[in-house]
Design an enzyme around this catalytic site. Structure first.
Site, PDB file in Angstrom:
ATOM      1  N   VAL A  76       0.824  -1.210   0.000  1.00  0.00           N
ATOM      2  CA  VAL A  76       0.000   0.000   0.000  1.00  0.00           C
ATOM      3  C   VAL A  76       0.857   1.258   0.000  1.00  0.00           C
ATOM      4  CG1 VAL A  76      -1.947  -1.150   1.121  1.00  0.00           C
ATOM      5  CG2 VAL A  76      -0.187  -0.085   2.539  1.00  0.00           C
TER       6      VAL A  76
ATOM      7  N   HIS B 210      -4.537  -4.407  -2.406  1.00  0.00           N
ATOM      8  CA  HIS B 210      -4.983  -4.026  -1.064  1.00  0.00           C
ATOM      9  C   HIS B 210      -5.118  -2.516  -0.886  1.00  0.00           C
ATOM     10  CE1 HIS B 210      -3.265  -8.134   0.399  1.00  0.00           C
ATOM     11  NE2 HIS B 210      -4.477  -8.248  -0.106  1.00  0.00           N
TER      12      HIS B 210
ATOM     13  N   ASN C  39      11.774 -14.880  -2.598  1.00  0.00           N
ATOM     14  CA  ASN C  39      11.322 -14.434  -1.285  1.00  0.00           C
ATOM     15  C   ASN C  39      12.201 -15.022  -0.196  1.00  0.00           C
ATOM     16  OD1 ASN C  39       9.212 -13.184   0.522  1.00  0.00           O
ATOM     17  ND2 ASN C  39       9.021 -15.307   1.176  1.00  0.00           N
TER      18      ASN C  39
END
Length: 384
Positions: free
Chosen positions: A138, A155, A328
């Site tokens: 965000v 989101h 990741n």
């Protein structure tokens, strides 16, 4: 009836990473494997384009906190619990606490900038290898770094607020000024901690030693802070002209200084993010699914896929037979399922456990040197 596409955290244990190919544990080997993944042709019935799905791990190098990394909030702050949508809309005290902590964290978040990983995503787009980006973040870093590459903010975003009554959007930067005016003692406290440098360090352990717990999405927790004293303004649009609901105008009342009063029935401003327990905006859900359907490969960057809204998209890609890559640190939800039967010599799957910013710029350099067709000349500087 279709189930709501909701932001729900995954609370189970994450598995250890399964490195694919097995020798992709060093930066150079990882760069070679990921370059091969991105440049290899997709299955005959799928596009060669890649869609990226990014998470909090891509923004750690910008100084922001993540959730589940080695220095993530869930590791260092075992008592952390994000606010849920129903708490925010129903509880005035919960909103006071949320906005006080957001007030303290906004300056650092607002000053932060995209890092080399975001710029590498931009360059992959310019190389014609990445068609779109779906981000769970965000922070608006993707849209800042590559405004010309389609970005779907799954989101939402922190740069704006939205009124729960009239749906009008309001600038978060202007809202910060309103909060300062309504809370002069908090504003003085914020100035003191900024001057002291307590929020300058990117190391969450150092911040904790200075009395701060810095969490994702610009949330700063101060031990024993008097959150109940914090005040926030109403939606200015609803204050001037309350909306009609169930045949009656909602009531928006303020105190002598203009702060939202608990006697009000409307005019509550909420960050334009999808909180935990809140449904993804239908149009955003459709756009994300379409982006996956239009690609032949999906590359996950800096995400453990611990929220269902993200995991569902990866499942969709898997069911379509798309090649899946994951870059990741730490385990990923459904890791065994995603990489079951992965062939070492195949570019149809790649799993790397290294920081995104240490690998992705090198991938761009390797692909550019191979002569991948570019849509436009690549630039090293950011266009903002």
């Amino acid at each position: 009836m279709q189930q709501p596409f909701m932001r729900i955290p995954f609370t189970g244990a994450l598995p250890a990473a399964k490195i694919v190919p097995s020798d992709a544990s060093t930066p150079q080997r990882a760069i070679s494997a990921l370059a091969a993944f991105l440049s290899a042709p997709s299955r005959s019935n799928l596009s060669d384009a890649t869609v990226i799905l990014s998470g909090a791990g891509i923004s750690v190098a910008s100084g922001l906190a993540d959730y589940r990394g080695s220095a993530g909030t869930y590791i260092l702050n075992k008592t952390y619990r994000p606010i849920y949508f129903n708490e925010f809309i129903e509880n005035h005290e919960a909103r006071k606490r949320y906005w006080a902590r957001s007030f303290l964290g906004w300056t650092t978040l607002h000053r932060a900038r995209p890092n080399l990983a975001h710029d590498a995503v931009r360059d992959l787009g310019r190389l014609g290898l990445v068609r779109s980006v779906i981000t769970q973040n965000v922070d608006s870093f993707h849209s800042k770094s590559h405004p010309d590459l389609k970005t779907i903010e799954l989101h939402g975003y922190l740069r704006s607020l939205v009124c729960l009554s009239c749906r009008t959007h309001y600038s978060r930067e202007l809202f910060q000024q309103d909060l300062s005016r309504l809370n002069p003692s908090w504003a003085a406290f914020l100035e003191d901690i900024l001057t002291s440098g307590a929020l300058d360090t990117e190391d969450p352990k150092e911040r904790k030693a200075k009395g701060m717990k810095t969490n994702p999405d610009g949330d700063v927790d101060v031990k024993d802070a008097p959150y109940t004293t914090f005040r926030y303004p109403p939606c200015p649009n609803c204050l001037a002209s309350p909306v009609l609901k169930d045949g009656n105008h909602e009531r928006v009342e303020v105190d002598a200084d203009g702060a939202w009063s608990n006697a009000s029935t409307g005019g509550v401003l909420k960050p334009a993010v999808i909180m935990f327990g809140e449904s993804i905006i239908p149009g955003v859900k459709v756009s994300a699914e379409k982006a996956v359907n239009e690609a032949g490969k999906l590359l996950v960057l800096g995400s453990s896929l611990a929220t269902y809204s993200a995991w569902r998209l990866v499942k969709q890609a898997k069911e379509r037979g798309m090649a899946i890559g994951v870059l990741n640190l730490g385990g990923v939800r459904g890791e065994a399922e995603l990489f079951a039967g992965a062939i070492e010599s195949s570019a149809a799957a790649v799993r790397i456990e290294l920081p995104v910013e240490e690998v992705l710029p090198g991938v761009v350099k390797a692909l550019a040197s191979q002569g991948s067709p570019t849509k436009e000349p690549m630039k090293s500087e950011r266009a903002f």
